[in-house]
Write an enzyme that holds these catalytic residues in place. Sequence first.
Site, PDB file in Angstrom:
ATOM      1  N   ASP B 353       4.367  41.617  -5.850  1.00 43.01           N
ATOM      2  CA  ASP B 353       4.839  42.153  -4.584  1.00 43.01           C
ATOM      3  C   ASP B 353       5.954  43.176  -4.838  1.00 43.01           C
ATOM      4  OD1 ASP B 353       4.841  41.872  -1.618  1.00 43.01           O
ATOM      5  OD2 ASP B 353       6.915  41.286  -1.968  1.00 43.01           O
ATOM      6  N   GLU B 390       1.784  46.010  -6.635  1.00 41.00           N
ATOM      7  CA  GLU B 390       1.956  46.714  -5.365  1.00 41.00           C
ATOM      8  C   GLU B 390       2.970  47.796  -5.706  1.00 41.00           C
ATOM      9  OE1 GLU B 390       2.791  45.689  -0.694  1.00 41.00           O
ATOM     10  OE2 GLU B 390       4.156  44.845  -2.144  1.00 41.00           O
TER      11      GLU B 390
END
Lengths: 110, 700
Positions: B353, B390
Amino acid sequence: MNIALRTEGAIAVALLTGAIDGKSAPQVQIELSPTIESFEKIILDLSEVSYLSSAGLRLLLLLHRQATAKEGKITLIGLSEEIADTMSMTGFSNFFDIADSLEAGLKALN
Amino acid sequence: MERLEKRIDVYPTHRHDTFKLRPGKPFPFGATMVPGGVNFSIYSSYATSCTLVLFEKESNEPMAEIPFNESFRVGNVWSMVVFDLDCEDIEYGYRMEGPFSPETGHRFDASKILLDPYAKAIGGRDTWGQTPDWQNVFPYRGRLVFEDFDWEDDHPLELPMEELVIYEAHVRSLTKHPSSGLKHPGTFAALKEKISHLKELGINCLELMPVYEFDEFENSRRNDETGELLFNYWGYSTVGFFAPKSGFAATGRLGMQVDEFKSLVKELHKSGIEVILDVVFNHTAEGNERGPTLSFRGIDNKTYYMLTPEGYYFNFSGCGNTLNCNNPVVRNLVLDCLRYWVAEYHIDGFRFDLAAILGRDSQGAPLANPPLLETLAYDPVLGRCKLIAEAWDAGGLYQVGSFPAYGRWAEWNGKYRDDVRKFLKGEPGMVGALSQRIQGSPDLYAWNDRGAAASINFITCHDGFTLFDLFAYNEKHNEANGEKNQDGGNDNDSWNCGVEGPTNDPEIKALRLRQIKNAWTILMLSQGIPMVLMGDEMGRTQDGNNNNYCHDSELNWLDWGLLEENSELFHFCKNLVAFRKAHPVLRRSGHLSNQDLSGCGYADITWHGTRAWQADWSDSSRVLAFMLCDHHSGDDFLYVAFNSHWDALDFELPQLPEGKKWHVAVNTGVEEVHEVGREKELSQGNFLVGPRSSIVLVGR
């Protein structure tokens, strides 16, 4: 934890009463080891087990391994819904023979 | 030779009250069961002393506080063995003495009992949604775990990256809805019961949104208007990096979450499905200087967090603090953590993330050669697992196409999402971009020798609209989040097909269904790795909410009734996944050359429009067709045409070699589905592609 031992022919039947957890597991192991040494076929009746903890599950697996190491066999009976669920959800039930009743257990082992 | 029964180190050398002790081993960090006892080891560079605090499980008062003898410290690591503990029945934490001087980066507070960053299981939030005791002196409690799970012959699957079809899901959302019909909804155990669905759809990789221990009550609040209790539902805020979330386990209240999760992984592997974890190393649940002191802040604030010169927290995560990932100690924490999940849980890969943060230095500046990313890429234990970034963060660093990859890292391709959405809604000027996305985005990756498998292609993910909502809403509808619809992105590139939200208009409903099918078709026919969002195979809606992070409700839970309601869509989707699997030409690891390198008379990819061999690249074009020819693999010819125009258009088909004929595999303009291998033969040399429709033909 109390363990009542009896035999049905060549099969040892152990009725366990109480909680199997980290505190009682060593005692169960000590008490059942001679049975595993001297019997090829064993039924563990868990119908009076009020609680089976993570350490308790491991103890059962340990006994199972001890038995299979000398080509013995353990069948579990009397699993409450909660214990059966817990064993299934944690993957432990895959390792055991589980029977619905004493008769079924005896039949399977015979 | 007889085995020695005892080792000398099972005997204590020290005592504290009734506790028997021995100097411990500094490695591994954390609490480790050793013969006769438990080895506790914890690091802090700046603490002046450290005390182990032991609790009986769930007790409010400590049962013991055992200071680490100064002789037990090696460098900056305190370690000791405590003997004769009931491993199942204790919880542990630490008190650290040290300076409280925020301006120099230190925030020690000996009144706090701190969670071990290496805790393998965490108590305190055992059952999901159970209101916590806010007065508890030790809210998140380290627990000991048995690391003896019997994996039998299980092993991470190590599927080639280009073979993956990823399904992104939230553990609780997948089965919590009453329609799942499961006994323990919302748990790892329940997920196991839905593996058959994943298998039927044909996906081979399940990407789970955070499963590390988080607190759903973090920043929980009531929505003023509706009274709904809003949670940290998605869980993008980690309390403990080494512990699976207890509240996701039906056996969590028995402390068996570790076994339950491992059992799930094992079963998924048996079904040929890999497991990727969404990991959040960019920040922790401690927030900024106003947040609670739970663990890192009280153990070694200056090491674990990126701090401003004044001692405040940099906030590149948008969540209050930023983990200081390129500090060597923190880097090791991340590495230890991932190694642990691979070795102990057989996890197949990780999605990081806001991974751009992992490439920033301690002052937040992007590094050209970030040690953490390089370390992970070259680590032996992680050597065959998937690493997916990401590739952006909340501080404005956007690295899609330029994320430091070291030959290993793949990326969530945000440009794929944006461009495909724009094309689908019929924006002009998107044909050129679409051609790149379909090819695995060579414009982003080829310059750096990264193949198509570097691109995780997705149109929807947990962030943003579901696929159904993408074609049912022009605007976000986040009122339920209690922030007056101010939260969530505004650039959704969505189109409601004529009416905002639900409608009974059959034409609009048919158009929406077609658009969803078009989206699936583009995704499954693109080079690169397709990723779909949970429920998009059955038309899941979030009622137009594009930032659903806080709802423990039907806004997040998957309604399994949709499977029957939208059975046509599900049938379409699984057939399309099967089609992708049947055609290796769609799963190349490298990039297409656009040339005829094999001398077979056709380039590996050729571009077409309504006229064969004449793609319309003009700004006003809304159509693109292409043909794939893979002479080497012996795969069929594939012809794909996307018509985003509002009119039906007649497409002239390219001529096939002598003896081969075109067969219809997919046509989103009609309901009929042709199963793989049973495609319908075409007699004519052209094809009328309906308005906003896609076709896929097989030449054989």
